[in-house]
Design an enzyme around this catalytic site. Structure first.
Site, mmCIF file in Angstrom:
data_model
loop_
_atom_site.group_PDB
_atom_site.id
_atom_site.type_symbol
_atom_site.label_atom_id
_atom_site.label_comp_id
_atom_site.label_asym_id
_atom_site.label_seq_id
_atom_site.Cartn_x
_atom_site.Cartn_y
_atom_site.Cartn_z
ATOM 1 N N LYS A 30 84.270 29.032 33.943
ATOM 2 C CA LYS A 30 84.372 30.345 34.580
ATOM 3 C C LYS A 30 84.796 31.361 33.535
ATOM 4 O O LYS A 30 85.835 31.237 32.901
ATOM 5 C CB LYS A 30 85.385 30.294 35.719
ATOM 6 C CG LYS A 30 85.598 31.636 36.398
ATOM 7 C CD LYS A 30 86.463 31.522 37.628
ATOM 8 C CE LYS A 30 86.778 32.892 38.202
ATOM 9 N NZ LYS A 30 87.624 32.812 39.405
ATOM 10 N N LYS B 153 79.915 29.990 36.179
ATOM 11 C CA LYS B 153 80.079 31.289 36.823
ATOM 12 C C LYS B 153 80.395 32.350 35.796
ATOM 13 O O LYS B 153 81.292 32.129 35.000
ATOM 14 C CB LYS B 153 81.216 31.155 37.826
ATOM 15 C CG LYS B 153 81.585 32.423 38.520
ATOM 16 C CD LYS B 153 82.730 32.156 39.432
ATOM 17 C CE LYS B 153 83.199 33.510 39.923
ATOM 18 N NZ LYS B 153 84.478 33.459 40.531
HETATM 19 C C1 PBG Z 1 88.976 34.114 42.453
HETATM 20 C C2 PBG Z 1 87.536 34.409 42.380
HETATM 21 C C3 PBG Z 1 86.866 35.511 41.859
HETATM 22 C C4 PBG Z 1 85.520 35.314 42.124
HETATM 23 C C5 PBG Z 1 85.409 34.107 42.783
HETATM 24 N N1 PBG Z 1 86.654 33.552 42.916
HETATM 25 C C6 PBG Z 1 87.374 36.723 41.215
HETATM 26 C C7 PBG Z 1 87.935 36.657 39.861
HETATM 27 O O1 PBG Z 1 88.022 35.618 39.233
HETATM 28 O O2 PBG Z 1 88.363 37.722 39.407
HETATM 29 C C8 PBG Z 1 84.406 36.264 41.791
HETATM 30 C C9 PBG Z 1 83.165 36.065 42.581
HETATM 31 C C10 PBG Z 1 82.229 37.209 42.565
HETATM 32 O O3 PBG Z 1 82.298 38.148 41.743
HETATM 33 O O4 PBG Z 1 81.323 37.180 43.401
HETATM 34 N N2 PBG Z 1 89.655 34.073 41.270
#
Ligand code: PBG
Length: 323
Positions: free
Chosen positions: A195, A248
């Site tokens: 991520k 992601k």
């Molecule tokens: C939680 C999380 C996030 C997203 C998914 N889980 C936000 C982040 O990490 O700031 C983002 C998903 C999206 O942009 O659709 N931490």
């Protein structure tokens, strides 16, 4: 064999031929629908940067889940907007927390729909970071204790799969141990294994009301410039017992997705995140691109690169287009 013996255009000559040799086929079964849940009843508050998406209350979220079931979308992932946020993210592991309530209601109505929990604390902390903060730093190990508690609380509420997204070191192993000890050894972990600290999460932070109040997430999420680091991150999650993996965002990271799928061989997903969705919507609204075509092309390419399933805000629309 070279031209003129080889003529690749032969296989592109008709729709039937193209269908016959197509390598990747999208289906509603490939999608996971993200839903945002807030307190209240009868709520359906539009998220301006994500047209067609809403902050639902539990009752209206159950209806949205029903839409997924009707269209053959097998899973939803839930994000909570609690009524109160605090330093310890209490709302994340409260027995009557917002996503726990939603999970119970959805399981009750649609027992076969897979419920995935995004396990993170940024929506539940008053400072908007994904863990316990001290002196301006996000503390790793104290956050793991909360992750363990939250995983068990979510499994108890009926979630079928827990998906840790906080990017804390050791979170997968810690959660696996806690789930096993609580009798949930059959609950799989879908690790947000690679991520990235991405600008593409912008619209999500409006949707989940979770922007960090200071700094950013670069101290725990990965640098978009790095590939080898992703391989090390994923290896750790695999070693700690991850059952499924996620990359992601999706489209700008297809190289990572392809490598994760081929190197580790576990069921692998990709999250087409809020910014990816919003960009297509915005350009389409201006008449600059054909929305259906670009959305389905993006999803097809994500699948072609190695995704076994895709978390996408297009889940319902794409399922309708494919029907
Ligand atoms: C939680 C999380 C996030 C997203 C998914 N889980 C936000 C982040 O990490 O700031 C983002 C998903 C999206 O942009 O659709 N931490």
């Amino acid at each position: 064999m070279a031209f003129p013996d080889s003529r690749p255009r032969r296989l592109r000559a008709s729709p039937a031929l193209r269908t016959l040799v197509r390598e990747t086929e999208l289906s509603p079964k490939d999608f996971v629908l993200p839903l945002f849940i807030r307190p209240g009843r009868g709520e359906k508050r539009p998220i301006s940067s994500m047209p067609g998406h809403f902050q639902f209350s539990v009752d209206t979220a159950v209806k949205a889940a029903g839409e997924a079931v009707k269209l053959g979308v097998p899973a939803v992932i839930l994000f909570g907007i609690p009524d109160r946020k605090d330093a310890k993210a209490s709302g994340a592991y409260a027995a009557d927390g917002i996503v726990q309530k939603a999970a119970r209601a959805m399981k009750d109505k649609y027992p076969d729909l897979l419920l995935i929990s995004d396990l993170c604390f940024c929506e539940y902390t008053d400072h908007g970071h994904c863990g316990i903060v001290k002196d301006g730093k996000v503390l790793n190990d104290p956050t793991l204790e909360l992750a363990a508690k939250t995983a068990v609380s979510q499994a108890k509420a009926g979630f079928d799969i827990v998906a840790p997204s906080g990017m804390m070191d050791g979170q997968v192993g810690m959660m696996r141990k806690a789930l096993d000890a609580a009798g949930f050894s059959d609950t799989p972990i879908l690790a947000y294994a690679a991520k990235y600290a991405s600008g593409f999460y912008g619209p999500f932070r409006e949707a989940a009301e979770s922007p960090p109040s200071f700094g950013d997430r670069s101290g725990y999420q990965m640098d978009p410039a790095n590939f080898l680091e992703a391989m090390r991150e994923v290896q750790l999650d695999v070693d700690e017992g991850a059952d499924m993996l996620m990359v992601k965002p999706a489209l700008p990271y297809l190289d990572v997705l392809k490598a994760v799928k081929t190197r580790f061989g576990l069921p692998t997903s990709a999250y087409q995140v809020s910014g990816e969705f919003a960009m297509i919507k915005a350009a389409a609204a201006k008449g600059w691109i054909d929305e259906k075509r670009v959305a389905l092309e993006s999803l097809t390419c994500i699948k072609r690169a190695g995704a076994d399933f895709i978390l996408t805000y297009y889940a319902l629309e794409a399922a309708r287009w494919l029907a």
